[in-house]
Scaffold this active site. Structure first.
Site, PDB file in Angstrom:
ATOM      1  N   SER A  12     159.914   6.602  94.597  1.00  0.00           N
ATOM      2  CA  SER A  12     159.910   5.189  94.975  1.00  0.00           C
ATOM      3  C   SER A  12     158.682   4.906  95.817  1.00  0.00           C
ATOM      4  CB  SER A  12     161.161   4.860  95.786  1.00  0.00           C
ATOM      5  OG  SER A  12     160.961   3.631  96.466  1.00  0.00           O
ATOM      6  N   HIS A  35     159.482   4.225  90.496  1.00  0.00           N
ATOM      7  CA  HIS A  35     160.524   3.290  90.918  1.00  0.00           C
ATOM      8  C   HIS A  35     159.904   2.266  91.866  1.00  0.00           C
ATOM      9  CE1 HIS A  35     164.803   2.382  91.935  1.00  0.00           C
ATOM     10  NE2 HIS A  35     164.346   2.174  93.160  1.00  0.00           N
ATOM     11  N   ASP A  37     160.579  -1.032  94.170  1.00  0.00           N
ATOM     12  CA  ASP A  37     161.626  -1.802  94.850  1.00  0.00           C
ATOM     13  C   ASP A  37     161.150  -3.212  95.169  1.00  0.00           C
ATOM     14  OD1 ASP A  37     163.793   0.170  95.180  1.00  0.00           O
ATOM     15  OD2 ASP A  37     162.307   1.280  96.348  1.00  0.00           O
ATOM     16  N   MET A  39     162.201  -6.677  96.823  1.00  0.00           N
ATOM     17  CA  MET A  39     163.183  -7.232  97.774  1.00  0.00           C
ATOM     18  C   MET A  39     162.757  -8.630  98.188  1.00  0.00           C
ATOM     19  SD  MET A  39     163.743  -3.959 100.257  1.00  0.00           S
ATOM     20  CE  MET A  39     163.773  -2.260  99.639  1.00  0.00           C
ATOM     21  N   HIS A  68     163.417  -2.059  90.441  1.00  0.00           N
ATOM     22  CA  HIS A  68     164.737  -2.201  91.073  1.00  0.00           C
ATOM     23  C   HIS A  68     164.752  -3.523  91.826  1.00  0.00           C
ATOM     24  CE1 HIS A  68     167.752  -0.465  94.288  1.00  0.00           C
ATOM     25  NE2 HIS A  68     168.254  -1.464  93.586  1.00  0.00           N
ATOM     26  N   MET A  70     166.184  -6.053  94.139  1.00  0.00           N
ATOM     27  CA  MET A  70     167.163  -6.323  95.201  1.00  0.00           C
ATOM     28  C   MET A  70     166.924  -7.755  95.649  1.00  0.00           C
ATOM     29  SD  MET A  70     166.849  -2.633  97.025  1.00  0.00           S
ATOM     30  CE  MET A  70     165.288  -2.382  96.182  1.00  0.00           C
ATOM     31  N   MET A 139     173.807   3.294  94.328  1.00  0.00           N
ATOM     32  CA  MET A 139     173.084   3.355  95.602  1.00  0.00           C
ATOM     33  C   MET A 139     173.759   4.377  96.512  1.00  0.00           C
ATOM     34  SD  MET A 139     170.515   1.051  95.532  1.00  0.00           S
ATOM     35  CE  MET A 139     170.036   1.644  97.145  1.00  0.00           C
ATOM     36  N   GLY A 144     167.778  -1.731 101.020  1.00  0.00           N
ATOM     37  CA  GLY A 144     166.931  -2.506 101.925  1.00  0.00           C
ATOM     38  C   GLY A 144     165.795  -1.708 102.547  1.00  0.00           C
ATOM     39  N   ASP A 177     169.965   6.468  94.119  1.00  0.00           N
ATOM     40  CA  ASP A 177     168.849   5.930  94.889  1.00  0.00           C
ATOM     41  C   ASP A 177     169.246   5.847  96.354  1.00  0.00           C
ATOM     42  OD1 ASP A 177     166.606   4.594  95.775  1.00  0.00           O
ATOM     43  OD2 ASP A 177     167.065   2.708  94.745  1.00  0.00           O
ATOM     44  N   GLY A 199     162.068   8.312  97.693  1.00  0.00           N
ATOM     45  CA  GLY A 199     160.952   7.628  98.340  1.00  0.00           C
ATOM     46  C   GLY A 199     160.359   8.473  99.445  1.00  0.00           C
ATOM     47  N   SER A 200     161.043   8.515 100.581  1.00  0.00           N
ATOM     48  CA  SER A 200     160.488   9.222 101.742  1.00  0.00           C
ATOM     49  C   SER A 200     160.345  10.715 101.491  1.00  0.00           C
ATOM     50  CB  SER A 200     161.343   8.950 102.986  1.00  0.00           C
ATOM     51  OG  SER A 200     162.708   9.192 102.731  1.00  0.00           O
TER      52      SER A 200
HETATM   53  C1  DX5 Z   1     166.291   1.336  99.197  1.00  0.00           C
HETATM   54  C2  DX5 Z   1     165.485   1.466  97.935  1.00  0.00           C
HETATM   55  C3  DX5 Z   1     165.131   2.859  97.611  1.00  0.00           C
HETATM   56  C4  DX5 Z   1     164.278   3.536  98.661  1.00  0.00           C
HETATM   57  C5  DX5 Z   1     164.736   4.943  98.744  1.00  0.00           C
HETATM   58  O1  DX5 Z   1     166.877   0.092  99.263  1.00  0.00           O
HETATM   59  O2  DX5 Z   1     166.189   0.928  96.827  1.00  0.00           O
HETATM   60  O3  DX5 Z   1     164.521   2.967  96.330  1.00  0.00           O
HETATM   61  O4  DX5 Z   1     162.908   3.544  98.409  1.00  0.00           O
HETATM   62  O5  DX5 Z   1     164.085   5.559  99.785  1.00  0.00           O
HETATM   63  P1  DX5 Z   1     164.534   6.989 100.295  1.00  0.00           P
HETATM   64  O6  DX5 Z   1     164.373   7.937  99.153  1.00  0.00           O
HETATM   65  O7  DX5 Z   1     163.601   7.244 101.418  1.00  0.00           O
HETATM   66  O8  DX5 Z   1     165.982   6.879 100.727  1.00  0.00           O
HETATM   67 ZN    ZN Z   2     165.399   1.430  94.835  1.00  0.00          ZN
END
Ligand code: DX5
Ligand code: ZN
Length: 225
Positions: A12, A35, A37, A39, A68, A70, A139, A144, A177, A199-200
């Site tokens: 992500s 991926h 995101d 928002m 994705h 949101m 999720m 977020g 995710d 992501g992280s």
């Molecule tokens: C959160 C996002 C995720 C996010 C995941 O709302 O939908 O895709 O980037 O990040 P990590 O892997 O750091 O939890």
């Molecule tokens: Zn996501």
């Protein structure tokens, strides 16, 4: 049991450097998907990127772009992302009004349709429309933000969903995710997920390619058990 399934890793870019997106996309070029995101400050309390940036991402990466959403009113906006070149678009149970109509509209545009559920939302209500979707996104954090702690209480949901997909003879993918890392990859794959967003755990690592390999290896271990 699930040895036929292929694990896919979807980094992500929420945790990438938004001022160096092209560089950070190159760093994950042996992942399976990217991926993205989106928002809107309404469906979730954060605001990221929208159509112009997603368009450039689609232009510069060779990876399939997994958007994705949101956002509120995905029924209105999801087709725009398909038009820009997204390979798949996820929209949320808590935001869509006509998921079957939207999924069919995306398919007609050559884009995969994915239905997303938040931690407090059950998947059972969509069992009768499961065949409309290419992928279900479970999720494993409240959506977020990146970097939150993995919610292992979502694994029972993943298991029930995997059982139902098998029962119906579908090849629907299950994406997880939130909080996925080398430490949690085994648990999610063991429960039946086959598309892992991270992501992280990827962008927080010095060596992004190695982080992807580590997550993949831990997940594949679960299939060998
Ligand atoms: C959160 C996002 C995720 C996010 C995941 O709302 O939908 O895709 O980037 O990040 P990590 O892997 O750091 O939890
Ligand atoms: Zn996501």
């Amino acid at each position: 049991m699930m040895s036929h399934m292929k694990i896919e890793i979807a980094p992500s870019i929420l945790s990438a450097d938004f001022c160096n997106l092209e560089r950070d996309l190159k760093a994950i070029d042996h992942a399976d998907l990217v991926h993205v995101d989106v928002m809107d400050h309404h469906f979730v309390p954060n605001l990221t990127i929208g159509e112009p940036v997603v368009q450039r991402i689609c232009e510069v990466t060779d990876l399939p772009v997994d958007v994705h959403l949101m956002i509120e009113d995905p029924d209105r906006w999801a087709p725009e992302y398909a038009k820009l070149g997204a390979a798949s678009v996820s929209f949320h149970m808590g935001a869509t009004h006509a998921p079957v109509r939207l999924a069919r509209q995306l398919h007609a545009m050559g884009c995969k349709a994915c239905f997303a559920v938040r931690p407090a939302e059950a998947v059972e209500p969509i069992f009768d429309i499961l065949s409309e979707f290419d992928m279900i996104l479970v999720m494993t954090v409240e959506p977020g933000f990146g970097g939150q702690k993995f919610l292992d209480n979502q694994m029972a949901k993943v298991r029930r969903l995997r059982d139902e997909i098998t029962k119906q003879g579908l090849d629907t993918k299950i994406q997880v995710d939130g909080g996925v890392s080398p430490a949690t990859a085994h648990i999610v794959a063991e429960a039946g997920a086959d598309v892992l967003v991270a992501g992280s755990a990827v962008y927080g690592a010095k060596d992004r390619a190695k982080a992807i390999d580590d997550i993949r290896a831990k997940a594949e271990d679960a299939y060998r058990d």
